[in-house]
Scaffold this motif. Sequence first.
Motif, short mmCIF file in Angstrom:
data_model
loop_
_atom_site.label_atom_id
_atom_site.label_comp_id
_atom_site.label_asym_id
_atom_site.label_seq_id
_atom_site.Cartn_x
_atom_site.Cartn_y
_atom_site.Cartn_z
N VAL A 54 120.51 -15.97 31.14
CA VAL A 54 120.27 -15.53 32.52
C VAL A 54 121.55 -14.98 33.15
CG1 VAL A 54 119.65 -16.29 34.84
CG2 VAL A 54 118.35 -17.12 32.88
N LEU A 55 122.68 -15.61 32.84
CA LEU A 55 123.94 -15.24 33.47
C LEU A 55 124.72 -14.17 32.70
CD1 LEU A 55 125.17 -18.75 34.67
CD2 LEU A 55 124.29 -16.88 36.09
N ASN A 56 124.15 -13.67 31.63
CA ASN A 56 124.80 -12.61 30.87
C ASN A 56 125.08 -11.41 31.78
OD1 ASN A 56 125.82 -11.16 28.66
ND2 ASN A 56 123.82 -10.31 28.19
N GLY A 57 126.34 -11.04 31.90
CA GLY A 57 126.70 -9.93 32.78
C GLY A 57 127.08 -10.37 34.18
N HIS A 58 126.89 -11.66 34.50
CA HIS A 58 127.28 -12.18 35.82
C HIS A 58 128.68 -12.77 35.71
CE1 HIS A 58 123.38 -11.96 38.03
NE2 HIS A 58 122.88 -12.02 36.81
N ASP A 59 129.70 -11.97 35.94
CA ASP A 59 131.06 -12.45 35.77
C ASP A 59 131.61 -13.19 36.98
OD1 ASP A 59 131.29 -10.31 37.48
OD2 ASP A 59 132.69 -9.16 36.23
N TRP A 60 130.80 -13.40 37.99
CA TRP A 60 131.22 -14.12 39.19
C TRP A 60 131.18 -15.64 38.99
CZ3 TRP A 60 127.49 -17.26 41.55
CH2 TRP A 60 126.19 -17.07 41.08
N VAL A 61 130.53 -16.07 37.91
CA VAL A 61 130.42 -17.50 37.65
C VAL A 61 130.49 -17.73 36.15
CG1 VAL A 61 127.88 -17.42 37.54
CG2 VAL A 61 129.02 -19.59 38.08
#
Length: 253
Positions: A54-61
């Motif tokens: 789900v967080l793949n590409g979400h570099d904020w976390v």
Amino acid sequence: MKRKIVAGNWKMNLNYNEAKDLLKKLIEYKDKFDTTTELIICPPTLYLSAFAEVLNGHDWVSLGAQNSYTVDNGAFTGEVSPSQLKSLGIKYGIVGHSERREFFNEDYTLLSKKVKALLHHGLSPIFCCGEQLQVRDSNVYKEFVMKQIEASLFGLKADEIEKVIIAYEPIWAIGTGKTATAEQAQEIHALIRSRISKEFGEKVGANVGIIYGGSCKPDNAKELFAQKDIDGGLIGGASLNADDFLAIANSFE
């Protein structure tokens, strides 16, 4: 430059649907988080794979694991290895939490091996230390905390310990509603930084992240994070509420 780190330790809480709902809420808030804060969430291990997708590409976390073992593979039923975590893109791993020390009898030697195993695979350990109420009341708490750090971390090289985040968690303030005052927390954080600097050099001491855990909440996070040597928090119960976690993450001045 002072680091800003906020990690959420979800512990053994939330069923899968509840955990997905919390993650969804956090993603909805992503543009509200201070982008200069190193944001980490540590859900139960069995959710890490799905969360990583789900967080793949979400570099904020970033994702962290609550526990890991000392070797890459083998007949260790129920354990998870750093290499397995790395294959999911996990970046952090909690080591030495008081609950692991107390309920699972994790000693200095085992914790040292866990730290080294995580570092070997490029994961940053979040190393927990802290004292029980009777230790603080006996006025030997400084020596007690330093022993935890020296016994498990001082076998590292300077470039290795610089990758470790040290979380000071007074055990008497975890889940009790009690919180160390900002001055009490700063005292130990400053002592840890001074000891690291003496052993590994001023540059390493300045760069290592030292965060506070122990009933850190929206109403006290700002005062705690304003202290010179407190780089953020390892958040327990408050990390299970998206609004509270957001408020804490945005508590830096």
